[in-house]
Design a protein around this motif. Structure first.
Motif, short mmCIF file in Angstrom:
data_model
loop_
_atom_site.label_atom_id
_atom_site.label_comp_id
_atom_site.label_asym_id
_atom_site.label_seq_id
_atom_site.Cartn_x
_atom_site.Cartn_y
_atom_site.Cartn_z
N ALA A 183 26.85 38.20 21.05
CA ALA A 183 26.86 39.66 20.95
C ALA A 183 26.51 40.28 22.30
N ARG A 184 27.16 41.39 22.61
CA ARG A 184 26.83 42.14 23.82
C ARG A 184 25.55 42.92 23.55
N CYS A 185 24.56 42.72 24.39
CA CYS A 185 23.26 43.36 24.19
C CYS A 185 22.89 44.14 25.44
N HIS B 278 28.74 53.96 31.40
CA HIS B 278 28.40 52.54 31.32
C HIS B 278 28.46 52.03 29.88
N VAL B 279 27.86 52.79 28.96
CA VAL B 279 27.82 52.37 27.56
C VAL B 279 29.23 52.33 26.98
N TRP B 280 30.04 53.31 27.32
CA TRP B 280 31.42 53.36 26.82
C TRP B 280 32.21 52.14 27.30
N GLN B 281 32.02 51.78 28.55
CA GLN B 281 32.74 50.64 29.11
C GLN B 281 32.22 49.32 28.53
N LEU B 282 30.92 49.17 28.40
CA LEU B 282 30.32 47.93 27.92
C LEU B 282 30.53 47.74 26.42
N LYS B 283 30.47 48.82 25.65
CA LYS B 283 30.58 48.76 24.19
C LYS B 283 29.64 47.71 23.60
N PRO B 284 28.32 47.90 23.81
CA PRO B 284 27.37 46.90 23.32
C PRO B 284 27.31 46.85 21.80
N ASP B 285 27.03 45.66 21.28
CA ASP B 285 26.81 45.49 19.85
C ASP B 285 25.38 45.91 19.49
N ILE B 286 24.47 45.68 20.43
CA ILE B 286 23.06 45.96 20.21
C ILE B 286 22.50 46.65 21.44
N VAL B 287 21.62 47.62 21.23
CA VAL B 287 20.87 48.24 22.31
C VAL B 287 19.39 47.97 22.03
N LEU B 288 18.69 47.41 23.01
CA LEU B 288 17.25 47.18 22.89
C LEU B 288 16.53 48.09 23.87
N THR B 289 15.62 48.89 23.34
CA THR B 289 14.84 49.77 24.19
C THR B 289 13.44 49.90 23.60
N ASN B 290 12.48 50.16 24.46
CA ASN B 290 11.12 50.34 23.99
C ASN B 290 10.50 51.62 24.51
N GLY B 291 11.34 52.59 24.81
CA GLY B 291 10.83 53.92 25.08
C GLY B 291 10.73 54.41 26.51
N PRO B 292 11.24 53.73 27.54
CA PRO B 292 11.17 54.36 28.86
C PRO B 292 12.09 55.57 28.92
N GLY B 293 11.80 56.48 29.86
CA GLY B 293 12.63 57.68 29.98
C GLY B 293 14.09 57.39 30.20
N THR B 294 14.40 56.26 30.79
CA THR B 294 15.79 55.88 31.02
C THR B 294 16.56 55.74 29.71
N CYS B 295 15.86 55.49 28.61
CA CYS B 295 16.54 55.28 27.33
C CYS B 295 17.01 56.59 26.70
#
Length: 132
Positions: free
Chosen positions: A21-23, A111-128
């Motif tokens: 899976a793309r993560c 980036h997200v549109w091009q990558l089309k990830p199956d899963i996104v993992l984040t833990n709350g940084p402003g970048t998210c």
């Protein structure tokens, strides 16, 4: 908290080679990256089923080195890294952060549109913020 966000339907057959899976993993400065890499370590063998791509703010100098060290530790090839403008710098006024967040959202969306990830993992940084 780790937020798992399913971006595509479970029936999708567009996996990367080997059924992995793309993560997309969002890293942030400070303790966010350390926490995220700890969370990834806790996945154990499941980690082998993920193709990891890291999203890092362009002004974040430490997260890339930590991600590279993590990949070396687990015997994985060098990580794929996507850089985006930071949504808000520490100490930046909330009014001006509206514009920088919109700019960051635009680059992140591409980036997200091009990558089309199956899963996104984040833990709350402003970048998210633009990712989620």
């Amino acid at each position: 908290l780790v937020l798992l966000l399913r971006l595509r339907a479970a029936s999708s057959n567009q996996r990367v080679a080997g059924g992995r899976a793309r993560c997309l993993v969002v890293l942030g400065s400070g303790g966010h990256t350390t926490e995220m890499l700890y969370d990834l370590r806790s996945l154990g063998k499941l980690l082998e089923r993920l193709e990891l791509t890291y999203l890092i703010a362009d002004t974040d100098r430490g997260s890339l080195a930590q991600a590279e060290a993590f990949h070396e530790e687990i015997g994985a090839p060098s990580p794929r890294v996507l850089r985006v403008p930071r949504a808000r710098e520490v100490g930046q006024s909330y009014i001006s952060s509206i514009f920088t967040t919109l700019r960051a959202a635009w680059f992140t969306f591409q980036h997200v549109w091009q990558l089309k990830p199956d899963i996104v993992l984040t833990n709350g940084p402003g970048t998210c913020v633009p990712v989620v």
